[in-house]
Design a protein around this motif. Structure first.
Motif, PDB file in Angstrom:
ATOM      1  N   SER A 112     -26.587  41.839  82.802  1.00  0.00           N
ATOM      2  CA  SER A 112     -25.289  42.391  82.435  1.00  0.00           C
ATOM      3  C   SER A 112     -25.002  43.691  83.174  1.00  0.00           C
ATOM      4  CB  SER A 112     -25.206  42.588  80.925  1.00  0.00           C
ATOM      5  OG  SER A 112     -26.179  43.485  80.497  1.00  0.00           O
TER       6      SER A 112
ATOM      7  N   ARG B 136     -31.453  40.322  79.619  1.00  0.00           N
ATOM      8  CA  ARG B 136     -30.053  40.543  79.247  1.00  0.00           C
ATOM      9  C   ARG B 136     -29.548  41.838  79.868  1.00  0.00           C
ATOM     10  NH1 ARG B 136     -29.661  42.419  73.327  1.00  0.00           N
ATOM     11  NH2 ARG B 136     -30.351  44.306  74.355  1.00  0.00           N
TER      12      ARG B 136
ATOM     13  N   ARG C  87     -23.908  38.722  78.509  1.00  0.00           N
ATOM     14  CA  ARG C  87     -24.861  39.354  77.579  1.00  0.00           C
ATOM     15  C   ARG C  87     -25.431  38.338  76.592  1.00  0.00           C
ATOM     16  NH1 ARG C  87     -25.180  44.741  77.507  1.00  0.00           N
ATOM     17  NH2 ARG C  87     -26.255  44.643  75.526  1.00  0.00           N
TER      18      ARG C  87
ATOM     19  N   TYR D  79     -18.205  39.487  80.921  1.00  0.00           N
ATOM     20  CA  TYR D  79     -19.381  40.366  80.807  1.00  0.00           C
ATOM     21  C   TYR D  79     -20.077  40.150  79.465  1.00  0.00           C
ATOM     22  CZ  TYR D  79     -21.948  44.658  79.783  1.00  0.00           C
ATOM     23  OH  TYR D  79     -22.914  45.546  79.390  1.00  0.00           O
TER      24      TYR D  79
ATOM     25  N   GLY E 208     -23.342  47.591  76.242  1.00  0.00           N
ATOM     26  CA  GLY E 208     -22.783  46.433  75.540  1.00  0.00           C
ATOM     27  C   GLY E 208     -21.795  46.833  74.465  1.00  0.00           C
TER      28      GLY E 208
END
Lengths: 266, 160
Positions: free
Chosen positions: A174, A170, A161, A157, A109
């Protein structure tokens, strides 16, 4: 979910708070000895880039001074590709049963966030350069269009998340998106070869036939190093902030659950 | 009573049966493969940004009657700006087309000996252009100060 300060700072917080108490590990912030050294190295290489990019490297015979945009444009897009590749690798590590850990999800992330930021800088620098070289801020040629497509994909993307659910939900959602999205990178990279467009082909692909003046190539090299250091610094810090955020969410949830239970008991 | 909606570890396996897993991955690979093939093999001509000058009226999609983007190199000595329009000729692969651009400054790095893309329509052998984009190369060389004194464009000097 709203989390009050109370939920975290209250020492009398009832309930089971076992589990990863990550906030304690970074009481003084997200910096460590290593990241401070990394930060110094980043600033030093950025200073070097300013010297070489703006003063030492020459102007181009046709493009003049505007060629200096190259160092930002190519340096930032390199980081964006790197960031999205790291996101894909970390996502694969998260999905693979033997290495699954939320740290991979947070690295994925954090890397994607920084990647989106750098991709935005690439597009912005590219638009300015396009205005100076082509005469247009924007054209719908294959390279420019696929780059915009890649940029929007990774904003998507980041939206995935933020869909909610547990940290592992999550992570799984993702990770699947990240593994599909990374396939766009070869499409963007080879778009200049697959289709005729206005955007130039890359100048440094075959190391024996570099179409770049020596000092320009060296400045570009410094730019790539400087932006890569900046990327690493940002991702390390961001990933730690995310760990704290996750821990905060967990604590807040536990606290809220305990409060409801207490209400029931009382 | 555990009300926590959080999963503490990876989800229990077997929620998605092995057969279904293989099937969905196989389907995904097939769709991506087909998509890749369409994009790289079949869409080529519609995703190309321009027609080269020698393809006008020859290649499918480059018919002379329709609005086109044509690509060629601006010929040395051909640029003349008069009455608010710019005349020049572009050449590609030994085919030359005269262009009338409807404004004065085509913008960007426009100069003689540089490849350009012109948007417009072919009318009686002359290309009536309303937009010009300069297609610079991927070669970068240092500016040589002594060369600045010559009257010719840098792109022409570089070609020699």
């Amino acid at each position: 979910m709203p989390v009050t300060d109370n939920a975290v700072t209250d020492n009398r917080t009832p309930g089971d708070l076992s589990g990863s108490d990550i906030t304690g590990a970074f009481k003084s912030g997200t910096g460590t000895r290593f990241t401070r050294l990394l930060g110094i190295a980043t600033i030093a290489s950025m200073a070097l880039l300013i010297v070489f990019g703006l003063f030492v490297s020459p102007a181009d015979v046709i493009q003049g001074e505007s060629v200096r945009i190259l160092y930002i444009h190519v340096g930032t897009v390199w980081v964006a590709y790197l960031a999205f590749s790291v996101t894909a690798l970390a996502s694969a590590a998260f999905l693979w049963k033997r290495t699954t850990s939320l740290i991979w999800d947070r690295i994925a992330g954090a890397s994607a966030e920084v990647g989106v930021l750098f991709m935005a800088l690439t597009l912005f620098a590219g638009a300015l350069w396009g205005r100076l070289a082509w005469g247009k801020f924007w054209v719908w040629d294959a390279r420019v269009t696929t780059t915009a497509f890649l940029f929007i994909t990774y904003i998507g993307y980041l939206a995935v998340r933020g869909l909610g659910g547990s940290h592992h939900q999550r992570g799984r959602r993702s990770a699947v998106v990240a593994l599909l999205a990374v396939l766009e990178i070869p499409l963007v990279h080879f778009s200049v070869k697959l289709w005729r467009g206005l955007h130039q082909d890359s100048s440094v692909t075959d190391t024996t036939k570099v179409k770049l003046h020596d000092q320009m190539l060296f400045s570009l090299f410094i730019a790539v190093i400087a932006f890569t250091l900046l990327y690493s610094w940002l991702v390390i810090h961001r990933q730690r902030v995310m760990a704290m955020q996750d821990a905060l969410d967990d604590k807040g949830l536990d606290y809220a659950l305990q409060q409801r239970r207490d209400e029931g008991d009382g | 009573m555990d009300l926590s909606p959080r999963a503490t570890g990876p989800v229990a396996p077997g929620r998605l049966g092995n057969r279904r897993k293989v099937l969905s991955i196989g389907l995904l690979v097939a769709v991506l493969g087909a998509g890749g093939l369409v994009v790289t093999k079949f869409l080529t001509s519609s995703l190309d940004y321009y027609c080269n000058v020698d393809e006008v009226g020859v290649k499918a999609g480059c018919e002379a009657g329709r609005r086109l983007r044509i690509q060629g190199t601006v010929d040395e000595g051909s640029v003349k700006a008069t009455n608010g329009v710019t005349h020049f000729t572009v050449t590609f692969n030994h085919v030359t087309v005269p262009v009338v651009y409807d404004s004065l400054d085509p913008g960007g790095l426009f100069q003689e000996c540089i490849p350009v893309v012109v948007h417009g329509v072919m009318k009686d052998g002359v290309f009536a252009g309303d937009e010009v984009e300069v297609k610079h190369s991927n070669e970068y060389t240092a500016k040589n100060k002594s060369r600045l004194t010559t009257a010719e464009s840098p792109a022409c000097s570089q070609r020699r």
